[in-house]
Design a protein around this motif. Structure first.
Motif, PDB file in Angstrom:
ATOM      1  N   LYS A 189       0.830  -1.216   0.000  1.00 43.90           N
ATOM      2  CA  LYS A 189       0.000   0.000   0.000  1.00 43.90           C
ATOM      3  C   LYS A 189       0.858   1.256   0.000  1.00 43.90           C
ATOM      4  O   LYS A 189       0.611   2.211   0.738  1.00 43.90           O
ATOM      5  N   GLY A 190       1.912   1.254  -0.817  1.00 48.53           N
ATOM      6  CA  GLY A 190       2.765   2.429  -0.964  1.00 48.53           C
ATOM      7  C   GLY A 190       3.860   2.543   0.063  1.00 48.53           C
ATOM      8  O   GLY A 190       4.654   3.487   0.014  1.00 48.53           O
ATOM      9  N   ARG A 191       3.944   1.597   1.004  1.00 44.62           N
ATOM     10  CA  ARG A 191       4.981   1.626   2.042  1.00 44.62           C
ATOM     11  C   ARG A 191       6.042   0.579   1.736  1.00 44.62           C
ATOM     12  O   ARG A 191       5.722  -0.581   1.488  1.00 44.62           O
ATOM     13  N   THR A 192       7.301   0.993   1.723  1.00 46.59           N
ATOM     14  CA  THR A 192       8.395   0.075   1.432  1.00 46.59           C
ATOM     15  C   THR A 192       8.858  -0.612   2.718  1.00 46.59           C
ATOM     16  O   THR A 192       9.161   0.053   3.710  1.00 46.59           O
ATOM     17  N   ILE A 193       8.920  -1.939   2.684  1.00 43.75           N
ATOM     18  CA  ILE A 193       9.350  -2.726   3.834  1.00 43.75           C
ATOM     19  C   ILE A 193      10.637  -3.460   3.473  1.00 43.75           C
ATOM     20  O   ILE A 193      10.697  -4.148   2.454  1.00 43.75           O
ATOM     21  N   ALA A 194      11.677  -3.281   4.296  1.00 43.25           N
ATOM     22  CA  ALA A 194      12.875  -4.117   4.189  1.00 43.25           C
ATOM     23  C   ALA A 194      12.602  -5.337   5.065  1.00 43.25           C
ATOM     24  O   ALA A 194      12.693  -5.261   6.296  1.00 43.25           O
ATOM     25  N   PRO A 195      12.205  -6.472   4.485  1.00 41.15           N
ATOM     26  CA  PRO A 195      11.603  -7.548   5.267  1.00 41.15           C
ATOM     27  C   PRO A 195      12.580  -8.304   6.157  1.00 41.15           C
ATOM     28  O   PRO A 195      13.735  -8.538   5.794  1.00 41.15           O
ATOM     29  N   GLY A 196      12.072  -8.696   7.327  1.00 42.54           N
ATOM     30  CA  GLY A 196      12.793  -9.582   8.231  1.00 42.54           C
ATOM     31  C   GLY A 196      12.121 -10.939   8.258  1.00 42.54           C
ATOM     32  O   GLY A 196      11.069 -11.144   7.632  1.00 42.54           O
ATOM     33  N   SER A 197      12.691 -11.863   8.986  1.00 42.82           N
ATOM     34  CA  SER A 197      12.204 -13.250   8.971  1.00 42.82           C
ATOM     35  C   SER A 197      10.779 -13.392   9.495  1.00 42.82           C
ATOM     36  O   SER A 197      10.080 -14.348   9.148  1.00 42.82           O
ATOM     37  N   MET A 202       1.356 -10.823   2.430  1.00 46.04           N
ATOM     38  CA  MET A 202      -0.069 -10.520   2.393  1.00 46.04           C
ATOM     39  C   MET A 202      -0.564 -10.472   0.946  1.00 46.04           C
ATOM     40  O   MET A 202       0.213 -10.191   0.026  1.00 46.04           O
ATOM     41  N   PRO A 203      -1.863 -10.750   0.723  1.00 41.79           N
ATOM     42  CA  PRO A 203      -2.406 -10.635  -0.633  1.00 41.79           C
ATOM     43  C   PRO A 203      -2.177  -9.229  -1.190  1.00 41.79           C
ATOM     44  O   PRO A 203      -2.273  -8.238  -0.466  1.00 41.79           O
ATOM     45  N   ASN A 204      -1.859  -9.159  -2.476  1.00 40.87           N
ATOM     46  CA  ASN A 204      -1.632  -7.906  -3.212  1.00 40.87           C
ATOM     47  C   ASN A 204      -0.337  -7.187  -2.840  1.00 40.87           C
ATOM     48  O   ASN A 204      -0.086  -6.084  -3.325  1.00 40.87           O
ATOM     49  N   ASP A 205       0.481  -7.782  -1.976  1.00 40.94           N
ATOM     50  CA  ASP A 205       1.828  -7.247  -1.764  1.00 40.94           C
ATOM     51  C   ASP A 205       2.594  -7.285  -3.084  1.00 40.94           C
ATOM     52  O   ASP A 205       2.509  -8.262  -3.834  1.00 40.94           O
ATOM     53  N   GLN A 206       3.336  -6.220  -3.363  1.00 42.57           N
ATOM     54  CA  GLN A 206       4.298  -6.253  -4.466  1.00 42.57           C
ATOM     55  C   GLN A 206       5.621  -6.667  -3.857  1.00 42.57           C
ATOM     56  O   GLN A 206       6.220  -5.928  -3.074  1.00 42.57           O
ATOM     57  N   VAL A 207       6.077  -7.872  -4.173  1.00 39.45           N
ATOM     58  CA  VAL A 207       7.304  -8.384  -3.575  1.00 39.45           C
ATOM     59  C   VAL A 207       8.420  -8.376  -4.612  1.00 39.45           C
ATOM     60  O   VAL A 207       8.191  -8.607  -5.800  1.00 39.45           O
ATOM     61  N   GLY A 375       8.654   2.433  -8.119  1.00 37.02           N
ATOM     62  CA  GLY A 375       7.565   2.580  -7.178  1.00 37.02           C
ATOM     63  C   GLY A 375       7.960   2.476  -5.723  1.00 37.02           C
ATOM     64  O   GLY A 375       7.143   2.733  -4.843  1.00 37.02           O
ATOM     65  N   ILE A 376       9.215   2.062  -5.430  1.00 37.86           N
ATOM     66  CA  ILE A 376       9.647   1.975  -4.039  1.00 37.86           C
ATOM     67  C   ILE A 376      11.020   2.621  -3.906  1.00 37.86           C
ATOM     68  O   ILE A 376      11.768   2.722  -4.878  1.00 37.86           O
ATOM     69  N   GLU A 377      11.344   3.023  -2.691  1.00 39.20           N
ATOM     70  CA  GLU A 377      12.609   3.727  -2.464  1.00 39.20           C
ATOM     71  C   GLU A 377      13.719   2.732  -2.125  1.00 39.20           C
ATOM     72  O   GLU A 377      14.241   2.698  -1.011  1.00 39.20           O
ATOM     73  N   THR A 378      14.073   1.910  -3.092  1.00 41.28           N
ATOM     74  CA  THR A 378      15.126   0.915  -2.890  1.00 41.28           C
ATOM     75  C   THR A 378      16.036   0.874  -4.107  1.00 41.28           C
ATOM     76  O   THR A 378      15.566   0.893  -5.245  1.00 41.28           O
ATOM     77  N   GLU A 379      17.342   0.822  -3.849  1.00 38.25           N
ATOM     78  CA  GLU A 379      18.332   0.694  -4.918  1.00 38.25           C
ATOM     79  C   GLU A 379      18.889  -0.733  -4.917  1.00 38.25           C
ATOM     80  O   GLU A 379      19.117  -1.318  -3.854  1.00 38.25           O
ATOM     81  N   ALA A 380      19.105  -1.277  -6.105  1.00 40.88           N
ATOM     82  CA  ALA A 380      19.784  -2.566  -6.251  1.00 40.88           C
ATOM     83  C   ALA A 380      21.156  -2.294  -6.845  1.00 40.88           C
ATOM     84  O   ALA A 380      21.257  -1.712  -7.927  1.00 40.88           O
TER      85      ALA A 380
END
Length: 450
Positions: A189-197, A202-207, A375-380
């Motif tokens: 929902k527009g929030r960037t998560i740096a995921p932990g274990s 969730m449904p509709n997450d952009q992963v 769409g998210i604030e992450t660099e690769a």
């Protein structure tokens, strides 16, 4: 590093934002007052209103003490002349965005070297290459390659009934131990998560998932997606990107390709240049026309005209008519976070492709490639670990690596084996390492690899 940027439009603005966050000293030269005001009000950089091709303006911007000039205005000739002028004023590197093939072709009368340009970027070619990758990976809405294609970063939206829904990353890792992959970012929902274990899918997450190329089909199944055979492609817009994509797809004998071009004179020229593509003179926002031309049989609808709003509208029409995959060219960065929420599957931006190519050039040496996730604030960032760098001194769990960054994959320099690392992994000199990081952690991450 002191960097002078010519052009404060979408490319120059976004580039200045990223570089200033990494503590580079940035000066923007921009001729349009509106763009000048936007940069002054939103960025912590110096902004000069003027002509980037003027020697006097370049000197005022401090070019003589600069390390790099980046010319990304909307006019090729200004970008080229800026670099030529700068070559007489300082010894630093010069980068120019150039769209006209006459300047960048292999048989060009004047080469980049003769024009005083160290790197000439062709944004439409970069965008066309990305579109081809997206068509080849039909289930993904973002595809970035690392380690010469052996590792792929996929952006995928999780289906309601996907096997991993409501499970933690730890649970999924245990259930699918045989698959080599890692989740490096989640857009919820527009929030960037740096995921932990313990984060839950969730449904509709952009992963965003990094995986070995051979594992991609199985990884996609976890999100509820499957690869489908692409046979029919409809393209709206016969400009540079549309023609580049069509020419590449024509090499695949099983493809049926149609280009929709509103300009009648242009459509005739395109038809002469393409051998196996049907060119139609029409407006792709006409639903009756789309239906009559068999859009319901299309596997992919691609909108790459110069009108971004029409690109969005036509892809929404295509989605309404049940086209499985829609791709729109959208360069306005403000649009990107909301595009997927209104129904467009994938966006491509030749301006973002330009930014990524420039970042790679600026960071080159220990950096192999750089990409900004849409769409998210992450660099690769793909690094080569330098001898005696901090990253090679200890195992990952003892490094105190920034908490806003994740090491996604490691390719051994000696064996060329690719692994998704654990805390016990030891990185060695010259290993290729893919890192995903929030902008605020880039400077700290760079220090581990220098």
């Amino acid at each position: 590093m002191k960097i002078v940027i010519i052009g404060g439009g979408e490319v120059g603005f976004h580039l200045a934002k990223l570089l200033s966050e990494d503590d580079h000293e940035i000066t923007i030269i921009e001729s349009k007052h509106e763009s000048v005001s936007r940069a002054q009000n939103n960025l912590d950089v110096m902004v000069i209103e003027g002509n980037g091709a003027s020697a006097q303006t370049l000197v005022e911007a401090g070019i003589k003490k600069a390390d790099l000039l980046v010319a990304v205005s909307s006019i090729d000739e200004i970008n080229i002349v800026s670099c030529m002028m700068a070559a007489k004023l300082f010894d630093g590197k010069k980068v120019a965005r150039v769209r006209n093939y006459e300047y960048s072709a292999n048989n060009a009368i004047l080469t980049a070297d003769q024009l005083g340009i160290d790197l000439m970027i062709h944004p439409e070619k970069e965008a066309a290459d990305e579109i081809i990758r997206l068509i080849e990976r039909s289930a993904a809405n973002d595809v970035i390659e690392f380690s010469d294609g052996q590792i792929q970063l996929l952006g995928v939206k999780i289906d309601q009934n996907a096997p991993i829904v409501y499970k933690t990353l730890r649970e999924v890792g245990k259930d699918y131990e045989s698959l080599t992959f890692r989740t490096v970012a989640i857009d919820r929902k527009g929030r960037t998560i740096a995921p932990g274990s313990e984060d839950v899918f969730m449904p509709n997450d952009q992963v965003f998932v990094i995986a070995k190329a051979e594992s991609v089909p199985e990884v996609l199944k976890l999100t509820g997606k499957t690869e489908t055979r692409i046979e029919n492609v409809m393209i709206f817009g016969g400009g540079r990107i549309g023609k580049l994509v069509a020419k590449e797809l024509e090499k695949k004998s099983e493809m049926n390709i149609k280009i929709i071009e509103p300009d009648s004179e242009k459509s005739f020229k395109i038809a002469e240049q393409l051998r196996k593509t049907l060119v139609l003179n029409a407006d792709a926002t006409d639903m009756d026309f789309l239906a009559n031309e068999g859009i319901t049989d299309a596997d992919v609808f691609l909108a790459v005209s110069n009108d971004q709003e029409k690109n969005i509208i036509s892809t929404l029409l295509a989605k309404h008519l049940k086209v499985p995959k829609t791709i729109a060219l959208v360069d306005k960065t403000d649009y990107l976070p909301i595009i997927s929420t209104i129904g467009v599957d994938v966006t491509v931006s030749n301006k973002m492709a330009t930014v990524n190519a420039i970042l790679k050039f600026i960071l080159k040496g220990e950096v192999v490639s750089v990409a900004t996730l849409k769409g998210i604030e992450t660099e690769a960032i793909e690094f080569i670990a330098q001898p005696n760098s901090k990253i090679t001194k200890k195992t990952i769990n003892k490094l105190k690596f920034p908490k806003d960054a994740i090491i996604g994959s490691v390719e051994s320099d000696s064996s060329h084996e690719i692994i998704v690392p654990t805390g016990a992994t030891q990185i060695h000199p010259y290993d290729r390492v893919v890192v995903f990081t929030l902008p605020k952690a880039i400077k700290e991450v760079n220090q581990f690899f220098a």
